[in-house]
Scaffold this motif. Structure first.
Motif, short mmCIF file in Angstrom:
data_model
loop_
_atom_site.label_atom_id
_atom_site.label_comp_id
_atom_site.label_asym_id
_atom_site.label_seq_id
_atom_site.Cartn_x
_atom_site.Cartn_y
_atom_site.Cartn_z
N PRO A 157 -3.10 -16.44 57.56
CA PRO A 157 -1.99 -17.37 57.33
C PRO A 157 -0.61 -16.72 57.13
CG PRO A 157 -3.89 -18.02 56.05
CD PRO A 157 -4.20 -16.67 56.64
N ASN A 158 -0.53 -15.64 56.41
CA ASN A 158 0.77 -15.00 56.13
C ASN A 158 1.03 -13.94 57.20
OD1 ASN A 158 3.14 -14.18 54.66
ND2 ASN A 158 1.96 -12.46 53.88
N SER A 159 1.33 -14.41 58.42
CA SER A 159 1.55 -13.46 59.51
C SER A 159 2.70 -13.95 60.39
CB SER A 159 0.28 -13.28 60.35
OG SER A 159 -0.12 -14.52 60.89
N GLY A 160 3.13 -13.09 61.29
CA GLY A 160 4.22 -13.45 62.20
C GLY A 160 5.57 -13.10 61.62
N GLU A 161 6.58 -13.71 62.20
CA GLU A 161 7.96 -13.39 61.82
C GLU A 161 8.28 -13.71 60.36
OE1 GLU A 161 10.76 -15.14 64.51
OE2 GLU A 161 9.80 -14.25 66.26
N ASP A 162 7.62 -14.72 59.80
CA ASP A 162 7.91 -15.14 58.43
C ASP A 162 6.99 -14.48 57.41
OD1 ASP A 162 9.93 -16.82 59.35
OD2 ASP A 162 8.55 -18.50 59.59
N GLN A 163 6.24 -13.48 57.83
CA GLN A 163 5.29 -12.82 56.93
C GLN A 163 6.00 -12.19 55.74
OE1 GLN A 163 2.99 -9.73 58.76
NE2 GLN A 163 1.95 -9.18 56.88
N THR A 164 5.39 -12.32 54.57
CA THR A 164 5.89 -11.65 53.38
C THR A 164 5.33 -10.23 53.39
OG1 THR A 164 5.95 -13.71 52.13
CG2 THR A 164 5.92 -11.67 50.86
N ALA A 165 6.23 -9.25 53.38
CA ALA A 165 5.80 -7.85 53.41
C ALA A 165 5.00 -7.52 52.16
CB ALA A 165 7.03 -6.94 53.50
N GLY A 166 3.98 -6.70 52.33
CA GLY A 166 3.17 -6.27 51.21
C GLY A 166 2.05 -7.22 50.85
N VAL A 167 1.87 -8.28 51.64
CA VAL A 167 0.83 -9.26 51.35
C VAL A 167 0.00 -9.52 52.61
CG1 VAL A 167 0.34 -11.63 50.63
CG2 VAL A 167 2.23 -10.38 49.59
N ILE A 168 -1.31 -9.45 52.45
CA ILE A 168 -2.24 -9.79 53.54
C ILE A 168 -3.04 -10.99 53.07
CG2 ILE A 168 -4.21 -9.06 54.92
CD1 ILE A 168 -3.20 -6.16 54.50
N MET A 169 -3.10 -12.01 53.90
CA MET A 169 -3.91 -13.19 53.61
C MET A 169 -4.97 -13.34 54.68
SD MET A 169 -1.28 -16.12 52.27
CE MET A 169 -2.62 -17.28 52.06
N ILE A 170 -6.18 -13.63 54.25
CA ILE A 170 -7.31 -13.83 55.14
C ILE A 170 -7.91 -15.19 54.83
CG2 ILE A 170 -9.59 -12.97 55.82
CD1 ILE A 170 -8.58 -10.22 54.56
N LYS A 171 -8.10 -16.00 55.87
CA LYS A 171 -8.71 -17.32 55.69
C LYS A 171 -9.99 -17.37 56.51
CE LYS A 171 -7.75 -22.25 56.15
NZ LYS A 171 -6.74 -23.24 56.61
N LEU A 172 -11.09 -17.71 55.85
CA LEU A 172 -12.39 -17.88 56.49
C LEU A 172 -12.78 -19.34 56.37
CD1 LEU A 172 -13.97 -14.71 54.91
CD2 LEU A 172 -13.58 -15.04 57.35
N SER A 173 -12.94 -20.01 57.51
CA SER A 173 -13.23 -21.44 57.52
C SER A 173 -14.64 -21.69 58.03
CB SER A 173 -12.24 -22.16 58.43
OG SER A 173 -10.92 -21.93 58.01
N ASP A 174 -15.35 -22.57 57.35
CA ASP A 174 -16.73 -22.87 57.74
C ASP A 174 -16.87 -24.19 58.48
OD1 ASP A 174 -19.40 -22.20 57.98
OD2 ASP A 174 -19.96 -23.20 56.13
#
Length: 144
Positions: A49-66
Motif C-alpha cells: 500500500p505505501n508505494s509509488g510516488e507518494d510513498q513515505t520514506a523509511g516505511v514498508i507496508m505489506i498487505k496480505l489478502s485472503d
C-alpha cells in the motif's frame, strides 16, 4: 557503530533479540498467508500500500489478502493482514479510507509482547488510520 569498543552487548540486549525473533516466528506461523505457495497466490494476495510516488520514506507496508474472488480461502482466522515496518525515527500514521470501519487489531502475539512499544501500535477504525511507533514493526490482522 560496530567498530566502537565502548558499545557492549548486554544480556538484556541478547534476551530482547531472542524474544523479538521468537515473536516473529509465532506471527509467521499464525497464518497460511505468510506461506504463499504459488506465483498466482503471491500476485493476487500480496500488495504494498505505501508505494509509488507518494510513498513515505523509511516505511514498508505489506498487505496480505485472503478474500480474493476466484481463489480459495487459505486462512480460517484472518481475512487480511497488514505489516507495517517503520524504520523512521518518528511515529508513522497511514490512513486508508477504503477500509473505513474495518476491525483491524494488533496481532495477538504483539498485544501480549514483551515489547511495550509495539503494544502501542494501533488502528483507529473511525478514521481508518494505522499508527506505528518509531523503529517498530507492527502486524495488524482483520479477524474473520
Amino acid at each position: 557503530l560496530l567498530a566502537n569498543p565502548d558499545i557492549q552487548v548486554t544480556p538484556d540486549d541478547i534476551m530482547a533479540a531472542h524474544m523479538h525473533f521468537r515473536e516473529a516466528l509465532q506471527i509467521r506461523q499464525s497464518s497460511p498467508l505468510f506461506h504463499l505457495q504459488t506465483a498466482e497466490d503471491v500476485q493476487a494476495r500480496l500488495s504494498f500500500p505505501n508505494s509509488g510516488e507518494d510513498q513515505t520514506a523509511g516505511v514498508i507496508m505489506i498487505k496480505l489478502s485472503d478474500d480474493i474472488e476466484g481463489l480459495p480461502q487459505l486462512d480460517p482466522n484472518y481475512a487480511t493482514i497488514i505489516v507495517i515496518i517503520n524504520a523512521d525515527d518518528q511515529p508513522f500514521t497511514y490512513v486508508d479510507e477504503t477500509i473505513a470501519g474495518a476491525g483491524f487489531v494488533l496481532h495477538p502475539v504483539q498485544q501480549a509482547s514483551f515489547d511495550s512499544i509495539v503494544q502501542t501500535a494501533s488502528y483507529d477504525s473511525a478514521i481508518s488510520a494505522f499508527t506505528v511507533p518509531a523503529r517498530t514493526t507492527a502486524v495488524f490482522v482483520l479477524p474473520r
